[in-house]
Design a protein around this motif. Structure first.
Motif, PDB file in Angstrom:
ATOM      1  N   ASP A 129       0.857  -1.179   0.000  1.00 29.33           N
ATOM      2  CA  ASP A 129       0.000   0.000   0.000  1.00 29.33           C
ATOM      3  C   ASP A 129       0.904   1.242   0.000  1.00 29.33           C
ATOM      4  OD1 ASP A 129      -2.187   1.663   0.288  1.00 29.33           O
ATOM      5  OD2 ASP A 129      -2.575   1.160   2.387  1.00 29.33           O
ATOM      6  N   LYS A 167       0.590   4.775   1.782  1.00 28.69           N
ATOM      7  CA  LYS A 167      -0.354   5.421   2.707  1.00 28.69           C
ATOM      8  C   LYS A 167      -0.309   6.938   2.686  1.00 28.69           C
ATOM      9  CE  LYS A 167      -1.307   1.648   5.636  1.00 28.69           C
ATOM     10  NZ  LYS A 167      -1.022   0.816   6.768  1.00 28.69           N
ATOM     11  N   GLY A 199      -6.054   6.547   4.164  1.00 28.60           N
ATOM     12  CA  GLY A 199      -6.459   5.136   4.214  1.00 28.60           C
ATOM     13  C   GLY A 199      -5.659   4.272   3.251  1.00 28.60           C
ATOM     14  N   TYR A 215      -5.425  -9.195   8.649  1.00 25.97           N
ATOM     15  CA  TYR A 215      -4.525  -8.333   7.873  1.00 25.97           C
ATOM     16  C   TYR A 215      -3.244  -8.151   8.671  1.00 25.97           C
ATOM     17  CZ  TYR A 215      -3.254  -3.602   5.994  1.00 25.97           C
ATOM     18  OH  TYR A 215      -2.631  -2.501   5.467  1.00 25.97           O
ATOM     19  N   ASN A 228      -5.103  -5.758  11.167  1.00 22.72           N
ATOM     20  CA  ASN A 228      -6.471  -5.328  10.941  1.00 22.72           C
ATOM     21  C   ASN A 228      -7.327  -6.585  10.870  1.00 22.72           C
ATOM     22  OD1 ASN A 228      -5.964  -2.526  10.819  1.00 22.72           O
ATOM     23  ND2 ASN A 228      -5.254  -2.729   8.719  1.00 22.72           N
ATOM     24  N   ARG A 254      -9.797  -7.423   8.881  1.00 26.31           N
ATOM     25  CA  ARG A 254     -10.618  -7.323   7.665  1.00 26.31           C
ATOM     26  C   ARG A 254      -9.702  -7.202   6.465  1.00 26.31           C
ATOM     27  NH1 ARG A 254      -8.986  -2.341   6.647  1.00 26.31           N
ATOM     28  NH2 ARG A 254      -8.239  -1.200   8.459  1.00 26.31           N
ATOM     29  N   ASP A 266      -8.199  -1.786   2.401  1.00 22.80           N
ATOM     30  CA  ASP A 266      -8.728  -0.968   1.314  1.00 22.80           C
ATOM     31  C   ASP A 266      -7.653   0.062   1.018  1.00 22.80           C
ATOM     32  OD1 ASP A 266     -10.027   0.800  -0.354  1.00 22.80           O
ATOM     33  OD2 ASP A 266     -11.890   0.812   0.799  1.00 22.80           O
ATOM     34  N   PRO A 267      -6.952   0.015  -0.078  1.00 25.63           N
ATOM     35  CA  PRO A 267      -7.263  -0.633  -1.354  1.00 25.63           C
ATOM     36  C   PRO A 267      -6.608  -1.987  -1.619  1.00 25.63           C
ATOM     37  CG  PRO A 267      -5.602   1.066  -1.716  1.00 25.63           C
ATOM     38  CD  PRO A 267      -5.854   1.006  -0.237  1.00 25.63           C
TER      39      PRO A 267
HETATM   40  N1  GLY Z   1      -4.956   0.124   3.378  1.00 28.00           N
HETATM   41  C1  GLY Z   1      -4.824   0.016   4.768  1.00 28.00           C
HETATM   42  C2  GLY Z   1      -6.009  -0.452   5.483  1.00 28.00           C
HETATM   43  O1  GLY Z   1      -6.976  -0.921   4.924  1.00 28.00           O
HETATM   44  O2  GLY Z   1      -5.993  -0.382   6.694  1.00 28.00           O
END
Ligand code: GLY
Ligand code: AMP
Length: 439
Positions: free
Chosen positions: A216, A218, A230, A273, A289, A291, A294-295
């Motif tokens: 990612d 950020k 995010g 995650y 995380n 879940r 995103d993305p």
């Molecule tokens: N892209 C980082 C998150 O979903 O926390």
């Protein structure tokens, strides 16, 4: 079966597109959804965090399976509430999701079970936190990382480079109310040098299946400048995460975490995650995380060759070991187009041009179906809506994510960047350097 997906961002559009393909899915609903999701699911105007209303609606509408994608409803116990109401649901319970919604809890878990992470201290008293931060004497060479305990939309982490900044951040988090309850406790930890990767895993509490690794981006602006967001773009795979690292992470981080959660009587079921830092001293966990990212989901799910709904059902039933996820060997890239001002204040309701009636790039080779169109760009919608005249307008900070597959990350990125300027709205911006330095 009738399936209800909870959420309304780019991640949920990617999940919805996969669920809609499943022969097991007779009808897909999404609460609240967005203009892109409306192409593959029936949107239900209930906010994701309105957990009681979601359960009531699902009961009334004979929903057989609820898929909870965002962090807030997980932290509010939506999965527990669904189960209490006799509904099957994908995602961790509130107690298991604490691995994300409390950094004090997740750091304690890692310490107790010897999972590698940054050295840290936790504080509930602002004066003590400030004295400790001063004693660490942060500098640009040796910054200090200050984290609000609770959920803060990816904005609860501040890296400080001197004592004045440390004090200001701590007072703001612990006394200023900017983070509401999220900042009452803080974690202060050592700064880890290295490159970051994300590994998502499907797990039913026993079996752990890592998905392809991704990276990612950020920070809001090119060159990793500006505030944390995010996530502004992702690539997969990531060449500096080697197969040897992947094997060690499975044995030393992923399985031990899932085992630890079971031992703590909070068995974790869903997508876990792992935010990892590749340091000179080995791979360390930056954050968990509870879940899909995103993305991150937008580049990972288009590579999944199995039926996502079947995997989710097996996860929820605890028989994930009977399925083996199959991943395409292709690369995938995603670039987020955001509203001017994001992650600060931004305007909503601005007309978006360049997309066709299905919300995809008008003359691209793609469709909203993530399995088709590997030679074109897919648009996963995040903050989009239709106004009273049916026009597509902006409705959030991250507005669209443009994704493409390719033989290599370079190929995939070229496809996205070749089409990204076809999409326009006032103030739109995106990072031009996603994946730079790697391809
Ligand atoms: N892209 C980082 C998150 O979903 O926390
Ligand atoms: P988190 O919400 O914990 O993922 O933190 C957000 C971002 O802050 C991470 O993606 C990292 O880029 C950065 N970060 C968090 N913790 C550390 C750390 N200990 N050392 C260096 N960077 C960090």
């Amino acid at each position: 079966m009738k399936v209800l997906l909870v959420g309304g961002g780019g991640r949920e559009h990617a999940v919805a597109a996969k669920l809609a393909q499943s022969p097991l899915c007779a009808k897909l609903y999404c609460a609240p959804g967005n203009a892109g999701i409306a192409e593959v699911a029936e949107c239900v105007p209930i906010a994701a965090a309105d957990v009681d209303a979601i359960v009531a609606w699902a009961k009334e509408n004979d929903i057989k399976f609820v898929v909870v994608a965002p962090d807030d409803p997980l932290a509010l116990g939506l999965v527990d509430k669904c189960k209490a109401a006799g509904l099957r649901a994908f995602g961790p319970t509130q107690k298991a999701a604490e691995i994300e919604w409390s950094k004090v809890f997740s750091k304690g878990l890692m310490k107790k079970y010897g999972i590698p992470t940054a050295a840290y201290e936790t504080f509930t008293d602002c004066g003590e936190a400030v004295s400790y931060a001063k004693s660490q004497n942060p500098s640009p060479e040796k910054p200090l990382v200050i984290k609000a305990d609770g959920l803060a939309l990816g904005k609860g982490v501040v890296i400080v480079q001197n004592t004045a900044e440390a004090e200001e951040t701590l007072r703001d988090m612990m006394e200023g109310g900017r983070f509401a309850g999220a900042g009452r406790s803080v974690v202060i930890e050592e700064f880890l040098q290295g490159r970051e990767v994300t590994v998502l895993c499907f797990t039913d509490g026993w079996t752990v299946y890592p998905m392809p690794v991704s990276r990612d981006h950020k920070r809001a602006y090119d060159g990793d400048q500006g505030p944390n967001t995010g996530g502004m773009g992702v690539i997969t795979p990531v060449p500096d995460y080697t197969p040897e690292m992947a094997e060690r992470c499975l044995k030393e981080i992923f399985i031990p975490t899932v085992d630890a959660m079971r031992r703590e009587k909070r068995p974790f079921s869903g997508v876990l995650y792992f935010g990892l830092m590749l340091t000179a001293d080995g791979v360390k966990v930056i954050e968990y995380n509870a879940r899909f990212g995103d993305p991150e989901a937008q580049v990972i799910l288009p590579l999944l060759e199995n039926d996502l709904l079947e995997i989710m059902l097996a996860t929820e039933q605890g028989w994930l070991d009977t399925i083996e996820p199959i991943w395409s060997e292709e690369a995938c890239a995603c670039v987020v187009v955001a509203s001017g001002g994001y992650p600060g204040d931004y305007q909503k309701g601005l007309p978006i041009t360049g997309l066709n009636e299905s919300g995809q790039i008008a003359d691209s080779l793609s469709s909203a179906n993530p399995d088709i169109g590997s030679s074109g760009t897919l648009v996963f919608h995040a903050g989009t809506a239709r106004n009273a005249d049916g026009e597509l307008v902006t409705n959030g900070g991250r507005v669209l994510s443009l994704c493409a597959k390719g033989k290599t990350v370079k190929d995939a990125l070229e496809r996205v960047y070749a089409e990204i300027d076809k999409v326009r709205f006032d103030g739109a911006f995106y990072r031009k350097d996603i994946g730079a330095g790697l391809v």
